[in-house]
Design an enzyme around this catalytic site. Structure first.
Site, PDB file in Angstrom:
ATOM      1  N   GLU A 115       0.833  -1.207   0.000  1.00  0.00           N
ATOM      2  CA  GLU A 115       0.000   0.000   0.000  1.00  0.00           C
ATOM      3  C   GLU A 115       0.865   1.254   0.000  1.00  0.00           C
ATOM      4  O   GLU A 115       1.935   1.275   0.616  1.00  0.00           O
ATOM      5  CB  GLU A 115      -0.889  -0.004   1.254  1.00  0.00           C
ATOM      6  CG  GLU A 115      -2.354  -0.253   0.960  1.00  0.00           C
ATOM      7  CD  GLU A 115      -3.059   0.905   0.251  1.00  0.00           C
ATOM      8  OE1 GLU A 115      -2.440   1.635  -0.550  1.00  0.00           O
ATOM      9  OE2 GLU A 115      -4.264   1.078   0.504  1.00  0.00           O
ATOM     10  N   ASP A 116       0.397   2.272  -0.655  1.00  0.00           N
ATOM     11  CA  ASP A 116       1.125   3.537  -0.672  1.00  0.00           C
ATOM     12  C   ASP A 116       1.010   4.269   0.666  1.00  0.00           C
ATOM     13  O   ASP A 116       1.993   4.643   1.279  1.00  0.00           O
ATOM     14  CB  ASP A 116       0.617   4.446  -1.813  1.00  0.00           C
ATOM     15  CG  ASP A 116      -0.914   4.579  -1.839  1.00  0.00           C
ATOM     16  OD1 ASP A 116      -1.612   3.976  -0.993  1.00  0.00           O
ATOM     17  OD2 ASP A 116      -1.412   5.295  -2.724  1.00  0.00           O
ATOM     18  N   ASP A 154      -4.368   6.224   5.651  1.00  0.00           N
ATOM     19  CA  ASP A 154      -4.920   7.472   6.184  1.00  0.00           C
ATOM     20  C   ASP A 154      -5.933   7.088   7.269  1.00  0.00           C
ATOM     21  O   ASP A 154      -5.568   6.881   8.417  1.00  0.00           O
ATOM     22  CB  ASP A 154      -5.536   8.235   5.006  1.00  0.00           C
ATOM     23  CG  ASP A 154      -6.040   9.613   5.367  1.00  0.00           C
ATOM     24  OD1 ASP A 154      -5.997   9.982   6.542  1.00  0.00           O
ATOM     25  OD2 ASP A 154      -6.495  10.338   4.463  1.00  0.00           O
ATOM     26  N   LYS A 166      -0.159   7.860   8.100  1.00  0.00           N
ATOM     27  CA  LYS A 166      -0.430   9.165   8.717  1.00  0.00           C
ATOM     28  C   LYS A 166      -0.685   8.967  10.198  1.00  0.00           C
ATOM     29  O   LYS A 166      -1.496   8.127  10.582  1.00  0.00           O
ATOM     30  CB  LYS A 166      -1.628   9.831   8.049  1.00  0.00           C
ATOM     31  CG  LYS A 166      -1.301  10.312   6.653  1.00  0.00           C
ATOM     32  CD  LYS A 166      -2.371  11.245   6.149  1.00  0.00           C
ATOM     33  CE  LYS A 166      -2.319  11.316   4.637  1.00  0.00           C
ATOM     34  NZ  LYS A 166      -3.428  12.105   4.097  1.00  0.00           N
ATOM     35  N   VAL A 174      -0.578  14.556   1.112  1.00  0.00           N
ATOM     36  CA  VAL A 174       0.734  14.547   0.458  1.00  0.00           C
ATOM     37  C   VAL A 174       0.635  14.025  -0.970  1.00  0.00           C
ATOM     38  O   VAL A 174      -0.308  13.308  -1.315  1.00  0.00           O
ATOM     39  CB  VAL A 174       1.768  13.711   1.257  1.00  0.00           C
ATOM     40  CG1 VAL A 174       2.136  14.397   2.562  1.00  0.00           C
ATOM     41  CG2 VAL A 174       1.256  12.290   1.519  1.00  0.00           C
ATOM     42  N   ASP A 206      -1.286  10.985  -5.630  1.00  0.00           N
ATOM     43  CA  ASP A 206      -1.808  12.033  -6.504  1.00  0.00           C
ATOM     44  C   ASP A 206      -2.713  13.002  -5.787  1.00  0.00           C
ATOM     45  O   ASP A 206      -3.237  12.727  -4.705  1.00  0.00           O
ATOM     46  CB  ASP A 206      -2.626  11.395  -7.629  1.00  0.00           C
ATOM     47  CG  ASP A 206      -3.957  10.825  -7.094  1.00  0.00           C
ATOM     48  OD1 ASP A 206      -3.913  10.043  -6.129  1.00  0.00           O
ATOM     49  OD2 ASP A 206      -5.022  11.201  -7.622  1.00  0.00           O
ATOM     50  N   ARG A 243       1.871  12.282  -9.413  1.00  0.00           N
ATOM     51  CA  ARG A 243       2.338  10.940  -9.046  1.00  0.00           C
ATOM     52  C   ARG A 243       3.822  10.764  -9.361  1.00  0.00           C
ATOM     53  O   ARG A 243       4.519   9.995  -8.712  1.00  0.00           O
ATOM     54  CB  ARG A 243       1.551   9.866  -9.816  1.00  0.00           C
ATOM     55  CG  ARG A 243       0.096   9.754  -9.421  1.00  0.00           C
ATOM     56  CD  ARG A 243      -0.490   8.476 -10.040  1.00  0.00           C
ATOM     57  NE  ARG A 243      -1.941   8.464 -10.004  1.00  0.00           N
ATOM     58  CZ  ARG A 243      -2.670   8.064  -8.965  1.00  0.00           C
ATOM     59  NH1 ARG A 243      -2.082   7.669  -7.864  1.00  0.00           N
ATOM     60  NH2 ARG A 243      -3.985   8.062  -9.029  1.00  0.00           N
TER      61      ARG A 243
END
Ligand code: IMP
Ligand code: MG
Length: 197
Positions: A108-109, A112, A140, A162, A168, A174
């Site tokens: 996962e990027d 949140d 986060k 961010v 994005d 990106r």
């Protein structure tokens, strides 16, 4: 791994301060690759990349793992083009691979609220993998309602929006090689120059 050079210039007022410099990203991704290599030596994993945000993270991470891994991709949608979660998670593209008896790592990027990840985890766990873990590049601080049990985390960052390194804002930014704060509401015509640290 890309060579970013020393003074790549980005002139866009929406690109705020650098939260994670490119060199730190590359260094940490290598460490995560080494940790996964050690932990999965006897059971090469299937990396499941969550599109589109994890695309650069997964491609760098995969090359830092010295095992015969496999990769597959899934696309989910939890954000529209805005910067706040809708709370609705939808599978836009499903996996090709059968997860039965596989050692799966979700890539996962960013985490949140944690809604996307807890949905994904439940969804993939129901497909009977031999094991299921998560590697998240960014988390986060303080926003997740439930404990998410992340096996590998790249960086913990402040709870702000961010962009860059796959992340994005309305599909843009990106391709920035670093992670930066996104600046909303910049008056038209404003320009800033950001020097890559
Ligand atoms: P969550 O469900 O609230 O944890 O949101 C997770 C997903 O929302 C991530 O996989 C990203 O695709 C997107 N997202 C969350 N925060 C950001 C951000 O700061 N920038 C860009 N995308 C984000
Ligand atoms: Mg994502």
């Amino acid at each position: 791994m890309i060579d970013v050079g020393s003074a790549v210039e980005f002139t866009d007022p929406h690109i705020g301060r650098v939260v994670v410099p490119a060199a730190d990203l590359q260094c940490r991704v290598r460490e995560l690759g080494e940790a996964i290599t050690a932990d999965y030596a006897k059971r090469p994993p299937l990396l499941v990349g969550v599109l589109k945000g994890a695309c650069f993270f997964l491609s760098d991470l995969a090359r830092a793992i010295r095992l015969p891994i496999e990769m597959d991709f899934m696309a989910v949608s939890s954000y529209g083009s805005a910067t706040h979660t809708s709370g609705v998670v939808r599978i836009v593209k499903d996996l090709d691979a059968d997860l039965t008896d596989r050692h799966v790592i979700i890539v996962e990027d960013i985490v949140d609220s944690g809604l996307t990840l807890s949905y994904l985890r439940r969804n993939l766990a129901a497909r009977h993998p031999a094991s299921l873990e998560v590697v998240a590049l960014l988390v986060k601080e303080g926003l997740q309602s439930a404990e998410l049990d992340l096996a590998y985390v790249g960086f913990r960052i402040p709870p702000e929006f961010v962009i860059g390194y796959g992340l994005d804002a309305a599909e843009r930014y990106r391709n920035l090689p670093f992670v930066a704060a996104y600046v909303e509401g910049v008056p038209p015509g404003t320009t800033t120059t950001l020097e890559q640290p």
